[in-house]
Design an enzyme around this catalytic site. Sequence first.
Site, PDB file in Angstrom:
ATOM      1  N   THR A   1      27.447  -9.580  16.881  1.00  0.00           N
ATOM      2  CA  THR A   1      28.552  -9.638  15.920  1.00  0.00           C
ATOM      3  C   THR A   1      28.149 -10.275  14.603  1.00  0.00           C
ATOM      4  O   THR A   1      28.753 -10.002  13.567  1.00  0.00           O
ATOM      5  CB  THR A   1      29.730 -10.417  16.533  1.00  0.00           C
ATOM      6  OG1 THR A   1      29.278 -11.716  16.912  1.00  0.00           O
ATOM      7  CG2 THR A   1      30.278  -9.699  17.749  1.00  0.00           C
ATOM      8  N   CYS A   2      27.139 -11.146  14.659  1.00  0.00           N
ATOM      9  CA  CYS A   2      26.716 -11.802  13.415  1.00  0.00           C
ATOM     10  C   CYS A   2      26.178 -10.793  12.415  1.00  0.00           C
ATOM     11  O   CYS A   2      26.307 -10.975  11.205  1.00  0.00           O
ATOM     12  CB  CYS A   2      25.637 -12.838  13.711  1.00  0.00           C
ATOM     13  SG  CYS A   2      26.197 -14.164  14.809  1.00  0.00           S
ATOM     14  N   PHE A   3      25.538  -9.735  12.921  1.00  0.00           N
ATOM     15  CA  PHE A   3      24.869  -8.756  12.057  1.00  0.00           C
ATOM     16  C   PHE A   3      25.567  -7.401  12.078  1.00  0.00           C
ATOM     17  O   PHE A   3      25.040  -6.412  11.580  1.00  0.00           O
ATOM     18  CB  PHE A   3      23.405  -8.592  12.488  1.00  0.00           C
ATOM     19  CG  PHE A   3      22.670  -9.892  12.594  1.00  0.00           C
ATOM     20  CD1 PHE A   3      22.320 -10.597  11.463  1.00  0.00           C
ATOM     21  CD2 PHE A   3      22.362 -10.434  13.836  1.00  0.00           C
ATOM     22  CE1 PHE A   3      21.650 -11.812  11.551  1.00  0.00           C
ATOM     23  CE2 PHE A   3      21.696 -11.646  13.942  1.00  0.00           C
ATOM     24  CZ  PHE A   3      21.334 -12.336  12.797  1.00  0.00           C
TER      25      PHE A   3
ATOM     26  N   THR B   1      25.920 -17.600  19.251  1.00  0.00           N
ATOM     27  CA  THR B   1      26.222 -18.467  18.115  1.00  0.00           C
ATOM     28  C   THR B   1      26.177 -17.616  16.839  1.00  0.00           C
ATOM     29  O   THR B   1      25.778 -16.462  16.875  1.00  0.00           O
ATOM     30  CB  THR B   1      25.207 -19.622  17.983  1.00  0.00           C
ATOM     31  OG1 THR B   1      23.902 -19.067  17.795  1.00  0.00           O
ATOM     32  CG2 THR B   1      25.221 -20.508  19.221  1.00  0.00           C
TER      33      THR B   1
END
Length: 878
Positions: A843-845, A557
């Site tokens: 991928t969020c960071f 997420t």
Amino acid sequence: MTLSRYSDNHKRKFDDNGVDNNILHKMKRHEVDADHTSPSQQPFNPWRSDENSPQNRYECSSSSSSSSTESSTRSESTRLQLFVRMVSGGKTTVIQADKSDTVENLHQRIELKTKIPVNEQRVIYKGKQLQDERPLSYYSIPQDSSLHLVGRMRSTDHPVACRVVDDIMYIVSRMHSGGGGENNNLPRGMSINEKLSSFFSAIPRESGGDDNSYIDSTEKYLTIFTNSSVPASLVMLYTSPLEANKSCGESSIKLFLNSCLALPDEQQSCCLPVVLEFCRLLRRVCPHNSLYGSCRNTLGSLLETVQELVDKSGTEFTSLHYRLLTVGEEILPCLSELADLMEQQLYDDNLGPSLYDVQKFSSFWRPLRHAIDFQLSSLIPFALPLRSTVLEAEVARICQIFGRLLTTMHICILRIESSLGGRGVANTEAMPLKWGQYLNILKIVSSMSELYQGGKEKVVTLINSRKVPFCALILKFVKRGDDHGWISEYREATTFECRRHLAMMLFPDGKEDYSEMHEMLIDRSHVLKESYEYISQASPGGLHGALFMEFKNEEATGPGVLREWFYLVCQEIFSPGGTLFLRSADDFRRFSPNPASKVDPLHLGYFKFAGRVIALALMHKVQVGVLFDRVFYLQLTNQTISLEDIKDTDRVIYNSCKQILEMDPVFFDSNAGLGLNFMLETEELGKRETKELIKDGKSTAVDSKNREEYVKLLISERFVTSVSELVEKFSEGFSDILSVPIQSFFRHLDLEDFDGMLRGGENQISVDDWKAHTEYNGFKETDRQIDWFWKILRKMTEEERRSVLFFWTSNKFIPLEGFRGLSSKLYIYRLHEANDRLPTSHTCFYRLCLPKYPTMGLMEQRLRFITQDHVSSSFGKW
């Protein structure tokens, strides 16, 4: 009253207007001189109702006789001759009296002449109300003097207002005669502030229906206040040498101003004449006093309110328009005063202009410009010098303000340039907040420049010569909710980064507010169908906040998954195998609406959905890798489509139309227009259709004289009319996400700018730039694994590099400015597990996790595996 009456009539207000003249002289010299105006001369009052309209008040004043020779030859006597002039009716009445007569006797004589009942009369001399029991000798009234009479008819519509006004004038008179202060043996409740509160509490209120008669009643109600000379009396009280009187006058004026601002917006417009009268009077006696500043600011606030009401009412001429026009002549002094103040603040870099002062300057400028445009729009821009009319002289004075502000802003921009140094817009952090008003002042200067020939060119020259500080101001100080559409006029001085920033500020904030987010759970195998259901069913407001995205049967997420969803759903919307959009004939990256999409009964809903998705991607700063055809872009921006515009959309039609227009006329006509008529033949899904371009088009041949019309109609039908409904639905969906109409968004952008926002940079990915924006955790830059990693990337194809980038960040396309345009740096983390396992990513960071591979060959094998589409799209993401 028009703007052109300003100079002469504004002065006449104070030369002819009876009591106003007396009071103003008293304020200046603390004594009243004789009025030398002829009793028969008609006074000028721009705010008074037409003399033929019904009057609720009688206003009578007299002026001293100009026959000084005759007066000097008279023998000394106790007899008095007094002149009474009916201001509203233009009539002067001579009253004979004796010095020993009481004021009550005088009232009786006035009743005989005017028919105004004694109990409804109020006599003013030198700003004081004469008391009934006093003899005229008590007031030392000389021969041939003036009195001021205000009388009320029994039939008045507003008896409460008249009574309160009478009480206020009576209190003021007692304060002057009693030595100061309101404690002059007055009954309880007889203070000016209490009376003012009663006055405003009795003002008619909105009825709640469509009837706006209460506005007219409010205007008449406040007219009673002005016509009774209450403003002049309160100002005279404020200028009293007695501190008690001065304090009372100041308190009462402030209460009146605050009470005006507390009224509903529509009724505030009715207060303009009264507040304007206070400004006139205070400007004459204390132009540098804080009370005058407060009065001027109140006037500015009222003008802002009225201008907003005018803007909402549209172009239809309304009473609100008239109020702005009639005050146009009066606000130039205020504008000039605020210009002087701002100029001083701009020169003083330690202070800087305040937001409040700039806003007030704008509030005076907008209605003044409104009045000029309305009355002299056919003459704009003016050629200076102007001297033929009073109005043109005033416009010339505004030009002086424009020139001073332009020169001062040049100094300020040089100050910014010096502060930025060699780093340019990268050094905007060094800019202090006090410079935040420079753009707002430039906006006003730009508006002023439109009045004069060569004015706009001067502003363009200034801004174009200082592009770096101008762009720095935009990037630093343009915030959401600001109205900076004027900057589009100076696009040549802006960079892509600035134009993108201006467009992005038209989107809602889109904060990551997880308490009010729109949640989506999507099956990868049904991305388009399920995404359509989630996005189409949401309210526009529900999409303005955070989006929470999760794929079914996956744990990942966060922002990285959201970026991936944008990429995947756009691939489906603009799929060449779909029916919604067509690829451009010469550029497969570009798309336009497909007229044949109507085969899907939900096609209009899908176009609105597509508009929402593209706008959401822009709002969340995700490059989706899709470009719009030039014709589609022009349709969205509501621009006319020319023959050259369709060149890259449909080369066949373009070449055919070009040939028709360039063919020799004689040859074209001799070949009967190549057999063409005003018909368009199309083919959709294997079905051929024809449509007439004009009435009886099938029987209307194309010749050398009408071929231009034929080409124009053909382009319009093929590229506009056939897809207009589709474009409208797309625009509707796009506008759902914006906080303004879609045309406002595109006014800052050209097609190349929009390309950069949708797809990012078109140049090949620079490994050196990639490396410069990458940091390490668990590895050192000198480790051999890091050296191997960059060498392997250099060996890959462009598409393989984009796949690695997508696996790492869920971005397949980088911003136009390169890796520095991403929301953060990229990171390579060491994975403390088996040294042969595949890489993973957060991928969020922007984190890529690599094991400590023992050989370069093994690392290359693992990296090339993740470049495969089915892996880079989902494998290993958290």
